[in-house]
Design an enzyme around this catalytic site. Sequence first.
Site, mmCIF file in Angstrom:
data_model
loop_
_atom_site.group_PDB
_atom_site.id
_atom_site.type_symbol
_atom_site.label_atom_id
_atom_site.label_comp_id
_atom_site.label_asym_id
_atom_site.label_seq_id
_atom_site.Cartn_x
_atom_site.Cartn_y
_atom_site.Cartn_z
ATOM 1 N N GLU A 61 -1.743 -5.212 8.370
ATOM 2 C CA GLU A 61 -1.075 -4.600 9.520
ATOM 3 C C GLU A 61 -1.949 -4.831 10.744
ATOM 4 O O GLU A 61 -3.080 -4.326 10.810
ATOM 5 C CB GLU A 61 -0.874 -3.105 9.269
ATOM 6 C CG GLU A 61 0.082 -2.853 8.120
ATOM 7 C CD GLU A 61 0.308 -1.380 7.811
ATOM 8 O OE1 GLU A 61 -0.002 -0.528 8.673
ATOM 9 O OE2 GLU A 61 0.791 -1.083 6.711
ATOM 10 N N LYS A 74 -1.260 -9.465 2.984
ATOM 11 C CA LYS A 74 -0.578 -8.939 4.171
ATOM 12 C C LYS A 74 -1.488 -7.913 4.842
ATOM 13 O O LYS A 74 -2.100 -7.088 4.158
ATOM 14 C CB LYS A 74 0.755 -8.303 3.759
ATOM 15 C CG LYS A 74 1.480 -7.583 4.880
ATOM 16 C CD LYS A 74 2.894 -7.260 4.510
ATOM 17 C CE LYS A 74 3.114 -5.949 3.785
ATOM 18 N NZ LYS A 74 2.643 -4.741 4.448
ATOM 19 N N ASP A 115 -1.142 -6.127 -0.241
ATOM 20 C CA ASP A 115 -1.574 -5.505 1.012
ATOM 21 C C ASP A 115 -3.080 -5.333 1.035
ATOM 22 O O ASP A 115 -3.680 -4.961 0.022
ATOM 23 C CB ASP A 115 -0.952 -4.105 1.142
ATOM 24 C CG ASP A 115 0.305 -4.105 1.979
ATOM 25 O OD1 ASP A 115 0.518 -5.060 2.747
ATOM 26 O OD2 ASP A 115 1.076 -3.137 1.859
ATOM 27 N N GLU A 134 8.333 -4.666 10.664
ATOM 28 C CA GLU A 134 8.779 -3.335 10.218
ATOM 29 C C GLU A 134 9.183 -2.470 11.404
ATOM 30 O O GLU A 134 8.467 -2.412 12.417
ATOM 31 C CB GLU A 134 7.674 -2.621 9.413
ATOM 32 C CG GLU A 134 8.124 -1.205 9.015
ATOM 33 C CD GLU A 134 7.307 -0.521 7.936
ATOM 34 O OE1 GLU A 134 6.294 -1.085 7.492
ATOM 35 O OE2 GLU A 134 7.705 0.604 7.554
ATOM 36 N N ASP A 144 0.824 -1.213 0.000
ATOM 37 C CA ASP A 144 0.000 0.000 0.000
ATOM 38 C C ASP A 144 0.860 1.267 0.000
ATOM 39 O O ASP A 144 0.343 2.374 -0.136
ATOM 40 C CB ASP A 144 -1.017 -0.006 1.153
ATOM 41 C CG ASP A 144 -0.376 -0.061 2.520
ATOM 42 O OD1 ASP A 144 0.864 -0.159 2.609
ATOM 43 O OD2 ASP A 144 -1.127 0.004 3.523
ATOM 44 N N SER A 145 2.186 1.095 0.084
ATOM 45 C CA SER A 145 3.092 2.251 -0.061
ATOM 46 C C SER A 145 2.924 2.866 -1.450
ATOM 47 O O SER A 145 3.389 3.983 -1.691
ATOM 48 C CB SER A 145 4.547 1.822 0.153
ATOM 49 O OG SER A 145 4.903 0.771 -0.712
#
Length: 266
Positions: free
Chosen positions: A117, A115, A86, A184, A47-48
């Site tokens: 968070e 993935k 993501d 991270e 998602d960066s």
Amino acid sequence: MTMSSKKLTLKALQNKKGVEKITAITAYDALFAGIFDGEVDVILIGDSLNMSFGGCSDTTSLKLEHIIYHAQAVCRKAKSSFLIADMPFGSYTTRDSALRNATKLIKATQVDALKLEVTRTKLHIIEALIDEGIAIMPHIGLMPQYIKAEGGYKIKGRDETQSKELLESALAFEQAGAFGLLLEGIIAPCATTITQSVQIPTIGIGSGAACDGQILVWSDMLGLCSDISPKFVRRYLQGAELIKQAVREYASDVRKGSFPSEQESY
Ligand code: KIV
């Protein structure tokens, strides 16, 4: 040395733990996915992309539709590396929304895994997704999707309470069936303890050398974002400078009238 063009399976990826380091990079489009494919074990449609590709200041405004579009592009070109996408911020707030959105993302693309968070409060969501047959990599430690609540990007594991919580989360996610963990912004000693305590591979970013693998955002490691350079990034190319130089030469040739030449004309 480049890797084979054979598709890397989940099992083969997991079997690298303790044998060889896992290599990973992000990609958001077919062009770069085609270049990276097979050169690294894992390609993450992260998602960066909302920041480096979309020009936003953080990842939180990314929509499910955006990640689907970019994951489809990457999947069209990357046939060897293991592909992870993501789940965007807000797409897995409840068990039901997580199941609905994860299923949509998997159905619309060819990604191998997702993935998310997460802290341990989301364990039930991780369990539900795995129960549905989806390969899940929890992302723990510094979680960019929590930037608003945490007031910035904060390195994790600095105190004993935090490092104990991170280790317990890692063990709980492993127990739930996660195939790997992304660590991270975790201080190296804490990331080392986590890596040594779980049987599943850990992929680190800004979390020291002991992780089972490393990931970098492609535009950071290729030097395309000249404005930011976090401590954990190693630049392998001065990409922005090289590209600027090439574009300047092109513009200068056009201005001089030396491009196109006769050979470049019909
Ligand atoms: O979105 C992203 O690029 C990430 C990084 C940790 C690699 O999640």
